[in-house]
Design an enzyme around this catalytic site. Structure first.
Site, PDB file in Angstrom:
ATOM      1  N   HIS A 210      -1.185  11.489 -48.804  1.00  0.00           N
ATOM      2  CA  HIS A 210      -0.964  12.944 -48.769  1.00  0.00           C
ATOM      3  C   HIS A 210      -2.148  13.763 -49.267  1.00  0.00           C
ATOM      4  O   HIS A 210      -2.146  14.988 -49.171  1.00  0.00           O
ATOM      5  CB  HIS A 210       0.284  13.323 -49.581  1.00  0.00           C
TER       6      HIS A 210
HETATM    7  C1  UD1 Z   1       0.878  18.864 -54.216  1.00  0.00           C
HETATM    8  C2  UD1 Z   1      -0.106  18.706 -55.373  1.00  0.00           C
HETATM    9  C3  UD1 Z   1      -0.543  17.261 -55.482  1.00  0.00           C
HETATM   10  C4  UD1 Z   1       0.645  16.340 -55.568  1.00  0.00           C
HETATM   11  C5  UD1 Z   1       1.567  16.601 -54.396  1.00  0.00           C
HETATM   12  C6  UD1 Z   1       2.797  15.727 -54.462  1.00  0.00           C
HETATM   13  C7  UD1 Z   1      -1.577  20.631 -55.936  1.00  0.00           C
HETATM   14  C8  UD1 Z   1      -2.978  21.092 -55.886  1.00  0.00           C
HETATM   15  N1  UD1 Z   1      -1.300  19.508 -55.206  1.00  0.00           N
HETATM   16  O1  UD1 Z   1       0.167  18.546 -53.020  1.00  0.00           O
HETATM   17  O2  UD1 Z   1      -1.335  17.089 -56.635  1.00  0.00           O
HETATM   18  O3  UD1 Z   1       0.200  15.003 -55.574  1.00  0.00           O
HETATM   19  O4  UD1 Z   1       1.957  17.987 -54.392  1.00  0.00           O
HETATM   20  O5  UD1 Z   1       3.523  15.776 -53.274  1.00  0.00           O
HETATM   21  O6  UD1 Z   1      -0.757  21.218 -56.607  1.00  0.00           O
HETATM   22  N2  UD1 Z   1       5.005  21.455 -47.407  1.00  0.00           N
HETATM   23  C9  UD1 Z   1       6.215  21.474 -46.761  1.00  0.00           C
HETATM   24  N3  UD1 Z   1       7.351  21.472 -47.544  1.00  0.00           N
HETATM   25  C10 UD1 Z   1       7.322  21.451 -48.879  1.00  0.00           C
HETATM   26  C11 UD1 Z   1       6.079  21.474 -49.523  1.00  0.00           C
HETATM   27  C12 UD1 Z   1       4.921  21.456 -48.786  1.00  0.00           C
HETATM   28  O7  UD1 Z   1       6.287  21.470 -45.552  1.00  0.00           O
HETATM   29  O8  UD1 Z   1       8.388  21.449 -49.516  1.00  0.00           O
HETATM   30  C13 UD1 Z   1       3.762  21.399 -46.608  1.00  0.00           C
HETATM   31  C14 UD1 Z   1       3.196  22.766 -46.292  1.00  0.00           C
HETATM   32  O9  UD1 Z   1       2.626  22.707 -45.017  1.00  0.00           O
HETATM   33  C15 UD1 Z   1       2.099  22.912 -47.318  1.00  0.00           C
HETATM   34  C16 UD1 Z   1       1.612  21.464 -47.475  1.00  0.00           C
HETATM   35  O10 UD1 Z   1       2.776  20.664 -47.323  1.00  0.00           O
HETATM   36  O11 UD1 Z   1       1.101  23.774 -46.925  1.00  0.00           O
HETATM   37  C17 UD1 Z   1       0.960  21.168 -48.777  1.00  0.00           C
HETATM   38  O12 UD1 Z   1       1.796  21.524 -49.880  1.00  0.00           O
HETATM   39  P1  UD1 Z   1       1.121  21.923 -51.309  1.00  0.00           P
HETATM   40  O13 UD1 Z   1       2.177  22.214 -52.288  1.00  0.00           O
HETATM   41  O14 UD1 Z   1       0.062  22.933 -51.073  1.00  0.00           O
HETATM   42  O15 UD1 Z   1       0.322  20.634 -51.736  1.00  0.00           O
HETATM   43  P2  UD1 Z   1       0.686  19.089 -51.602  1.00  0.00           P
HETATM   44  O16 UD1 Z   1      -0.208  18.486 -50.587  1.00  0.00           O
HETATM   45  O17 UD1 Z   1       2.155  18.878 -51.479  1.00  0.00           O
END
Ligand code: UD1
Length: 375
Positions: A210
């Site tokens: 991820h």
């Molecule tokens: C975040 C953390 C990372 C952690 C990970 C665990 C930061 C900088 N990163 O990364 O350290 O290891 O969580 O999973 O805080 N999305 C969905 N549904 C959700 C959440 C996210 O579809 O419920 C998608 C969205 O397109 C979003 C992308 O995932 O833009 C990334 O989500 P984000 O919270 O920005 O970071 P993670 O990659 O999940």
């Protein structure tokens, strides 16, 4: 009667729930001394990334939901700060607890400390020494503004000392994520995920990916190609994080042999890991969970903030290039015996030790120490 200590915990993403759940449980066991408020920032919001964990781990509904959603780092950090500040002003906690290293962690710590509220950081002192990782920036800054630093890894104290943090702020309490694993172990085994997915125990590989450095680059396609090759040799099961799912939609590679699954709940995922021959991941927490379970883990990164998992012998850093994925079956066969036992404090009692520290830290005015007011 001494007034109760009001503790406010902030969670936001999937790995936060496992780290905070046992602390919430331990505080609830001492209602005469403590009251607790839970805030969910909503950085993760899908049921599969959030709701399922609150339910499975018995945390219950948060008192406040900030619903910040997805966005850039600045957007997420700033929105948590704007929405958390009025909650802290309204609830007036004695201390704010934040777990891990995600954007919600740093944002909550900054908000609290600027209001003069002490911060306790669960999982303090981990360092990858790679400032290109957003998590590393979050770790360093959260530790700097925290009053109580709860560590679970022996090298953490050295890292914190090297950054000028006084030893009396550092409390080696153990690993609360492992508390959750210990508390749910029977339910994990009873979930029988390998059987439910038609997999033979000890003869399949679990994959999770991820991190943006991997999934938001061309490297993702190379990794998927390598996994397709590997899947000729042994079944490959891959629960896909939403970020990775989005990146895969944009990619040209199709996966036919690799078994893609939606994100799994905590019990089902760890049940799959418990029965696996090995795990290939870029996650931080999974490096520790596989150490506890004694399952070989292969980490697709050049560095780790969790070197203990390598020295104990379960974790192998494969490096960021996907070229070494083909070696995984041979590496599993050649795997050395575990060189050490489990690290100290990975025993299911870390949260109790955190709560003991909180109980001891209050002074006669029911104040917790602040690093920023003179003694
Ligand atoms: C975040 C953390 C990372 C952690 C990970 C665990 C930061 C900088 N990163 O990364 O350290 O290891 O969580 O999973 O805080 N999305 C969905 N549904 C959700 C959440 C996210 O579809 O419920 C998608 C969205 O397109 C979003 C992308 O995932 O833009 C990334 O989500 P984000 O919270 O920005 O970071 P993670 O990659 O999940």
């Amino acid at each position: 009667m001494t007034p109760r200590i009001k503790v406010l915990s902030v969670v936001g993403t999937r790995p936060n729930f496992m780290k905070t759940a046992p602390v919430v449980a331990a505080l609830r066991e001492r209602p005469v001394e403590f009251e607790h408020v839970l805030v969910h920032t909503g950085q993760h919001y899908d049921d599969a990334m959030s709701e399922v964990f609150l339910q499975e781990l018995g945390v219950g509904r948060p008192e406040y939901e900030l619903a910040i959603g997805s966005g850039s780092h600045a957007h997420q950090t700033a929105t948590v700060m704007q929405r958390l500040e009025p909650v802290l002003l309204e609830t007036e906690p004695h201390i704010v607890l934040v777990p891990g290293d995600v954007n919600s962690t740093l944002a909550a710590a900054l908000t609290a400390v600027k209001l003069g509220i002490p911060v306790g950081h669960i999982e303090a002192g981990l360092r990858s020494f790679d400032r290109s990782m957003p998590e590393e920036v979050n770790r360093v800054l959260t530790d700097q503004v925290s009053t109580l630093l709860f560590t679970h890894s022996p090298e953490a104290a050295d890292h914190l000392a090297a950054e000028g943090i006084a030893a009396d702020r550092v409390h080696p309490v153990g690993n609360t994520m492992i508390d959750t694993l210990v508390a749910t172990r029977e339910r994990i085994t009873a979930a029988r995920a390998p059987e439910a997915h038609g997999l033979e125990r000890g003869s399949y590989l679990v994959v999770t990916l991820h991190r943006p450095a991997l999934v938001d680059t061309r490297q993702l396609e190379e990794v998927l190609q390598e996994l397709e090759e590997l899947a000729h040799e042994l079944p490959v099961v891959f629960p896909v994080h939403p970020r990775t799912r989005n990146a895969m939609k944009r990619s040209a590679v199709s996966t036919e042999r690799v078994r893609l699954l939606p994100p799994l709940g905590y019990l089902e995922f760890l049940s799959l890991v418990e029965g696996a021959q090995g795990v290939l991941t870029d996650s931080g927490g999974i490096q520790e969970e596989t150490t506890y379970l004694g399952v070989p883990c292969f980490t697709l990164r050049d560095n780790t903030e969790r070197p203990l998992t390598v020295s104990v012998g379960t974790n192998t850093l494969l490096g960021r290039r996907p070229g070494r994925i083909a070696e995984v079956p041979a590496l599993i066969k050649a795997r050395r015996a575990l060189s050490e036992g489990l690290p100290a404090g990975w025993d299911g009692r870390a949260a109790d030790r955190i709560v003991d520290v909180l109980a001891r830290a209050r002074d006669h005015r029911n104040k917790l120490p602040s690093a920023f007011t003179p003694a």
